[in-house]
Design a protein around this motif. Structure first.
Motif, short mmCIF file in Angstrom:
data_model
loop_
_atom_site.label_atom_id
_atom_site.label_comp_id
_atom_site.label_asym_id
_atom_site.label_seq_id
_atom_site.Cartn_x
_atom_site.Cartn_y
_atom_site.Cartn_z
N LYS A 1 48.20 41.77 58.62
CA LYS A 1 46.83 42.20 58.83
C LYS A 1 45.92 41.37 57.94
CE LYS A 1 48.12 47.01 59.84
NZ LYS A 1 47.92 48.44 59.43
N THR A 2 44.62 41.53 58.13
CA THR A 2 43.66 40.78 57.32
C THR A 2 43.06 41.63 56.21
OG1 THR A 2 41.89 41.34 58.88
CG2 THR A 2 43.08 39.29 59.27
N THR A 3 43.45 42.89 56.10
CA THR A 3 42.89 43.80 55.11
C THR A 3 43.83 43.94 53.92
OG1 THR A 3 43.86 45.65 56.35
CG2 THR A 3 41.57 45.10 56.79
N ARG A 4 43.32 44.57 52.86
CA ARG A 4 44.10 44.78 51.65
C ARG A 4 44.08 46.27 51.28
NH1 ARG A 4 45.30 40.14 48.80
NH2 ARG A 4 44.24 38.27 49.53
N GLY A 5 45.08 46.66 50.51
CA GLY A 5 45.10 48.00 49.97
C GLY A 5 44.18 48.11 48.75
N ASP A 6 44.32 49.20 48.02
CA ASP A 6 43.47 49.45 46.86
C ASP A 6 44.29 49.43 45.58
OD1 ASP A 6 41.37 49.86 48.67
OD2 ASP A 6 41.84 51.99 48.87
N GLU B 1 43.02 59.32 32.63
CA GLU B 1 42.04 59.16 33.69
C GLU B 1 42.43 58.00 34.61
OE1 GLU B 1 37.28 58.06 33.98
OE2 GLU B 1 38.01 59.33 32.33
N VAL B 2 42.16 58.18 35.90
CA VAL B 2 42.50 57.17 36.91
C VAL B 2 41.22 56.70 37.59
CG1 VAL B 2 43.81 56.65 39.01
CG2 VAL B 2 44.76 58.20 37.29
N ARG B 3 41.04 55.40 37.69
CA ARG B 3 39.88 54.84 38.37
C ARG B 3 40.34 54.00 39.55
NH1 ARG B 3 37.09 53.35 32.77
NH2 ARG B 3 36.36 55.43 32.20
N TRP B 4 39.53 54.02 40.59
CA TRP B 4 39.87 53.43 41.89
C TRP B 4 39.09 52.13 42.07
CZ3 TRP B 4 36.87 54.84 46.77
CH2 TRP B 4 37.41 54.21 47.89
N PHE B 5 39.82 51.07 42.50
CA PHE B 5 39.19 49.77 42.78
C PHE B 5 39.54 49.39 44.21
CE2 PHE B 5 39.62 50.13 38.26
CZ PHE B 5 38.49 49.53 37.74
N GLN B 6 38.58 49.55 45.08
CA GLN B 6 38.81 49.35 46.52
C GLN B 6 39.07 47.88 46.83
OE1 GLN B 6 35.59 50.72 48.98
NE2 GLN B 6 36.80 50.67 50.85
N GLY B 7 40.07 47.63 47.69
CA GLY B 7 40.35 46.28 48.16
C GLY B 7 41.03 45.37 47.16
N GLU B 8 41.50 45.94 46.03
CA GLU B 8 42.17 45.13 45.00
C GLU B 8 43.68 45.33 45.01
OE1 GLU B 8 41.11 42.79 43.27
OE2 GLU B 8 38.91 42.98 43.22
N GLY B 9 44.20 45.92 46.10
CA GLY B 9 45.64 46.14 46.18
C GLY B 9 46.37 44.99 46.84
N MET B 10 47.51 45.28 47.45
CA MET B 10 48.32 44.26 48.11
C MET B 10 47.74 43.90 49.47
SD MET B 10 50.91 43.43 46.17
CE MET B 10 52.02 42.65 47.35
N PRO B 11 47.96 42.64 49.91
CA PRO B 11 47.63 42.32 51.31
C PRO B 11 48.47 43.19 52.24
CG PRO B 11 48.14 40.34 50.03
CD PRO B 11 48.55 41.50 49.19
N GLN B 12 47.88 43.62 53.32
CA GLN B 12 48.61 44.40 54.30
C GLN B 12 49.33 43.45 55.25
OE1 GLN B 12 45.52 46.98 55.88
NE2 GLN B 12 45.97 48.55 54.36
N PHE B 13 50.64 43.60 55.33
CA PHE B 13 51.49 42.66 56.07
C PHE B 13 51.03 42.55 57.52
CE2 PHE B 13 55.80 42.03 58.20
CZ PHE B 13 55.73 40.66 58.07
#
Length: 360
Positions: free
Chosen positions: A316-321, A302-314
């Motif tokens: 940019k001010t946002t992050r991946g998941d 099973e795979v669960r998704w955690f929004q905004g807990e990924g890498m910083p987007q180069f």
């Protein structure tokens, strides 16, 4: 608060401000010993690459590119002014503000336009071209960084041996050019031919010397990203140095795997935890905790998704998941007593049996 405490607090704030400031030499990718010619060439290359008129993408990306171009242009304006450069080298941006030179992003106009005004650059419509000087070979160096380094960013020291041009005894032929010579070979008869004409210059030699460079890695830079240091490559006599290209190579992480701007994490839980739920937290790359537990049933894979807990987007001010995949650890053996208990618990569970049939 006493006077000594106030002075200490002021000093700490000053140091924090200095640490947060971007280094103008880093922005232009030149060493602190760079001369005016090196700074101008580095700025010209960066400006051609980064000018907002050439940026494609969203409004946010265009705005970020415009700000970065403004920072580079301001750094060029300061470092090519002897008085401002002297103040900046000694006191940083605060010193420039006090002398009225403005901090980052200050200054008036676009130095890019005046820089190329003598070469017929209207927007980016090229007219007369500057004569190309001979250029030494480029050098490519790989820098190994961890996934945590790419998550947080940082400065890294790179030590290498490089060729340096040093004076040597004697003279050499230099600035050689082809000259057309006209020679009379008879009455009314002339012959034209070309010959090489050179000057005598002091002799030079190549010497290998160690050099330490500071590589600035920004959060979210991708694996394989190239950071260029202009004129830090191989030298060439009577020409420009080549460039140094630092390529980032990511070392494997024991738990996290990068997928573009996302992160994958694999967690192993027991069969009991899979059935009755569990509480667990994992430590992220920067040390903060992420709760991945659940009170429900967890299926193997099973795979669960955690929004905004990924890498910083180069840039940019946002992050991946982040996605967490769950493996279930089954027991190696089950006793007869346990078998009987399992049959009692699950044998009459029609819903469980239906799900098992659906999975077959």
């Amino acid at each position: 608060m006493g006077r000594r405490a106030l002075l200490g607090a002021a000093l700490l704030l000053g140091l924090l401000a200095l640490a947060a400031a971007r280094d103008y030499y880093d922005l232009l990718q030149v060493p602190r010993s760079a001369n005016d010619a090196q700074i101008k060439r580095a700025y010209r290359k960066l400006a051609l690459k980064m000018h907002p008129d050439k940026v494609q993408g969203s409004e946010e990306e265009k705005k970020a590119a415009a700000q970065k171009f403004a920072d580079v242009s301001h750094a060029y304006e300061v470092l090519t002014d002897p008085e401002k450069r002297k103040v900046y080298d000694r006191y940083g941006e605060d010193g420039l503000k006090q002398m009225g030179g403005g901090g980052r992003g200050g200054g008036g106009g676009d130095p890019f336009a005046s820089f190329f005004s003598n070469f017929g650059f209207g927007g980016f419509g090229f007219g007369q071209q500057e004569e190309e000087a001979p250029k030494g070979n480029n050098v490519v160096v790989e820098l190994e960084v961890t996934l945590r380094d790419l998550y947080l960013g940082g400065h890294f020291k790179l030590v290498r041996d490089k060729n340096v041009v040093k004076p040597a005894p004697g003279t050499r032929k230099c600035n050689c050019k082809q000259k057309v010579v006209t020679k009379q070979i008879g009455p009314g008869m002339y012959q034209q031919y070309t010959t090489q004409v050179c000057e005598d210059c002091p002799n030079v030699q190549y010497v290998r010397e160690p050099e330490t460079l500071t590589v600035h890695v920004e959060p979210g830079m991708p694996d394989g990203h190239t950071i260029t240091f202009f004129e830090e490559g191989e030298p060439i006599v009577d020409g420009e140095h080549g460039d140094l290209h630092v390529v980032l190579r990511t070392l494997p992480h024991p738990h996290f795997e990068r997928r573009g701007e996302g992160l994958m994490y694999n967690a192993t839980i027991s069969l009991l935890e899979a059935l009755v739920g569990f509480e667990r937290e994992i430590e992220h790359l920067d040390g903060h905790k992420v709760q991945i537990g659940t009170r429900g049933v967890t299926r193997p894979g099973e795979v669960r998704w955690f929004q905004g807990e990924g890498m910083p987007q180069f840039e940019k001010t946002t992050r991946g998941d982040m996605w967490v995949t769950f493996d279930v650890s089954f027991p190696r053996e089950v006793s007869e007593e346990q078998r009987a208990e399992l049959r009692r618990l699950f044998g009459g569970n029609a819903e469980l049996q239906r799900q098992q049939r659906d999975e077959l």
